[in-house]
Scaffold this motif. Structure first.
Motif, short mmCIF file in Angstrom:
data_model
loop_
_atom_site.label_atom_id
_atom_site.label_comp_id
_atom_site.label_asym_id
_atom_site.label_seq_id
_atom_site.Cartn_x
_atom_site.Cartn_y
_atom_site.Cartn_z
N GLU A 119 43.97 -23.82 -0.24
CA GLU A 119 43.84 -22.81 0.82
C GLU A 119 43.50 -21.43 0.24
O GLU A 119 42.71 -20.69 0.80
N LEU A 120 44.13 -21.16 -0.88
CA LEU A 120 43.93 -19.87 -1.54
C LEU A 120 42.46 -19.72 -1.98
O LEU A 120 41.84 -18.68 -1.74
N SER B 191 40.27 -19.30 1.21
CA SER B 191 40.36 -17.97 1.84
C SER B 191 39.68 -16.91 0.99
O SER B 191 39.07 -16.00 1.51
N ASN C 144 47.87 -28.11 -1.87
CA ASN C 144 47.30 -27.59 -0.62
C ASN C 144 47.29 -26.06 -0.60
O ASN C 144 46.34 -25.45 -0.12
N ILE C 145 48.35 -25.47 -1.14
CA ILE C 145 48.42 -23.99 -1.18
C ILE C 145 47.27 -23.44 -2.04
O ILE C 145 46.56 -22.53 -1.62
N LEU C 146 47.09 -24.05 -3.21
CA LEU C 146 46.03 -23.56 -4.11
C LEU C 146 44.64 -23.77 -3.51
O LEU C 146 43.77 -22.93 -3.66
N PRO D 47 57.17 -31.41 0.30
CA PRO D 47 56.12 -32.44 0.32
C PRO D 47 55.36 -32.46 -1.02
O PRO D 47 55.13 -31.40 -1.61
N PRO D 48 54.97 -33.67 -1.47
CA PRO D 48 54.40 -33.80 -2.81
C PRO D 48 53.13 -32.98 -3.07
O PRO D 48 52.88 -32.57 -4.19
N GLU D 49 52.33 -32.79 -2.02
CA GLU D 49 51.06 -32.10 -2.25
C GLU D 49 51.07 -30.66 -1.72
O GLU D 49 50.01 -30.09 -1.47
N LEU D 50 52.26 -30.11 -1.58
CA LEU D 50 52.36 -28.74 -1.04
C LEU D 50 51.65 -27.73 -1.93
O LEU D 50 50.81 -26.95 -1.46
N MET D 51 51.93 -27.80 -3.22
CA MET D 51 51.33 -26.83 -4.14
C MET D 51 49.80 -26.98 -4.18
O MET D 51 49.08 -25.99 -4.14
#
Lengths: 135, 173
Positions: A35-36, A39, A31-33, A25-29
């Motif tokens: 979330e990081l 958290s 979203n991961i950053l 998915p285009p915004e996966l990275m």
């Protein structure tokens, strides 16, 4: 259902790479950053992830700053030492000029001067003019 | 491979393996959105546990995390609950979590997903195809369509909600 063995995992990777490669998915990275960051903030850890370039830049900035502080401190010390030396010289000079400004006369010389002044006044009848009689 | 000791290395790891991880998750779960969530969790776990990584084979390491997370998901009580709920509504057969792992064919999963996108009403249909199928970001779509970024993000969000609902219904009907 158990976890995959090493061989099964290799087969799965090979199969995914060869036949079923799908674009993530285009915004996966992004979203991961996100979330990081979330958290890290939640857990109260102030561990900020920074790039090597950014870290090196910050280190060099810190070194430059330390060097500037060191230079400033050294300059202050040198200036204060120089000013002490030069001011000592200046005070010494002032003392000399102060001494030179006045002529110190002996008691004899002062009495001579006064005597001369008295004689002059007497000769010009100044005492009589201002009402002083000689007794 | 270097340890993930900086953001650059971490981003490089994601860039290099995001398609592979997503493909594996899709193959194991057969659900675009579940695969997306597990891919995300995989990379977050990789970041948190990078100290355990020996630095030898990043691909195998990241794929191992992804496959374990997929298996955890397939065994999870939450998923069984969903299956049971659907069973009571539609009378479908419950898949036992003790069964051997079934792998999906990604091409077929994506074709079905494409069909589901086609079924949506406008503007969600076009947005879903542009975003989920063609891989365009919300920003790129907003620029192309001369729309506000927030509007496009809302459309994507709603399209996602509708697709998630429809795909689940399709799967368990």
């Amino acid at each position: 259902m158990n976890y995959l063995s090493g061989e099964e995992l290799q087969k799965l990777i090979a199969s995914a790479e060869q036949d079923d490669y799908v674009q993530a998915p285009p915004e996966l990275m992004e979203n991961i950053l996100k979330e990081l960051d979330k958290s890290d903030t939640k857990s109260g850890e102030n561990k900020k992830v920074i790039s090597i370039e950014e870290r090196n830049k910050k280190i060099s900035e810190y070194r430059k700053y330390t060097f500037k502080v060191f230079l400033a401190t050294a300059a202050c010390v040198i200036l204060s030492v120089i000013s002490q030396i030069s001011s000592f010289g200046k005070v010494h000079n002032i003392d000399e000029s102060y001494n030179n400004r006045f002529e110190y006369k002996t008691k004899q010389e002062v009495m001579e001067e006064n005597k001369t002044m008295y004689q002059t006044l007497k000769e010009t009848d100044l005492f009589a003019n201002i009402g002083i009689t000689e007794d | 491979m270097e340890k993930i000791d900086s953001k650059d290395n971490y981003i490089r790891l994601i860039q290099e393996y995001q398609n592979l991880v997503f493909s594996i998750c899709l193959k194991m779960t057969g659900d675009y959105f579940i695969a997306e969530d597990i891919s995300q969790e995989t990379f977050l776990a990789a970041y948190r546990h990078y100290e355990e990584f020996d630095g030898q084979n990043a691909k195998a390491w990241i794929c191992r995390i992804a496959s374990n997370k997929c298996i955890d998901y397939l065994k999870s009580p939450g998923r069984r609950e969903v299956l049971e709920n659907y069973d009571s509504d539609s009378g479908i057969e419950i898949v036992s979590h003790e069964e051997p792992l079934n792998l999906y064919i990604n091409k077929e999963v994506m074709e079905d997903f494409n069909k589901e996108c086609e079924k949506l009403k406008e503007p969600y249909k076009t947005i879903a195809i542009e975003h989920f199928i063609r891989g365009k970001t919300a920003k790129a779509i907003a620029l192309e369509r001369q729309e506000g970024l927030k509007t496009v993000q809302t459309w994507i969000y709603r399209a996602r909600q509708m697709l998630q609902k429809n795909i689940r219904l399709e799967d368990y009907a």
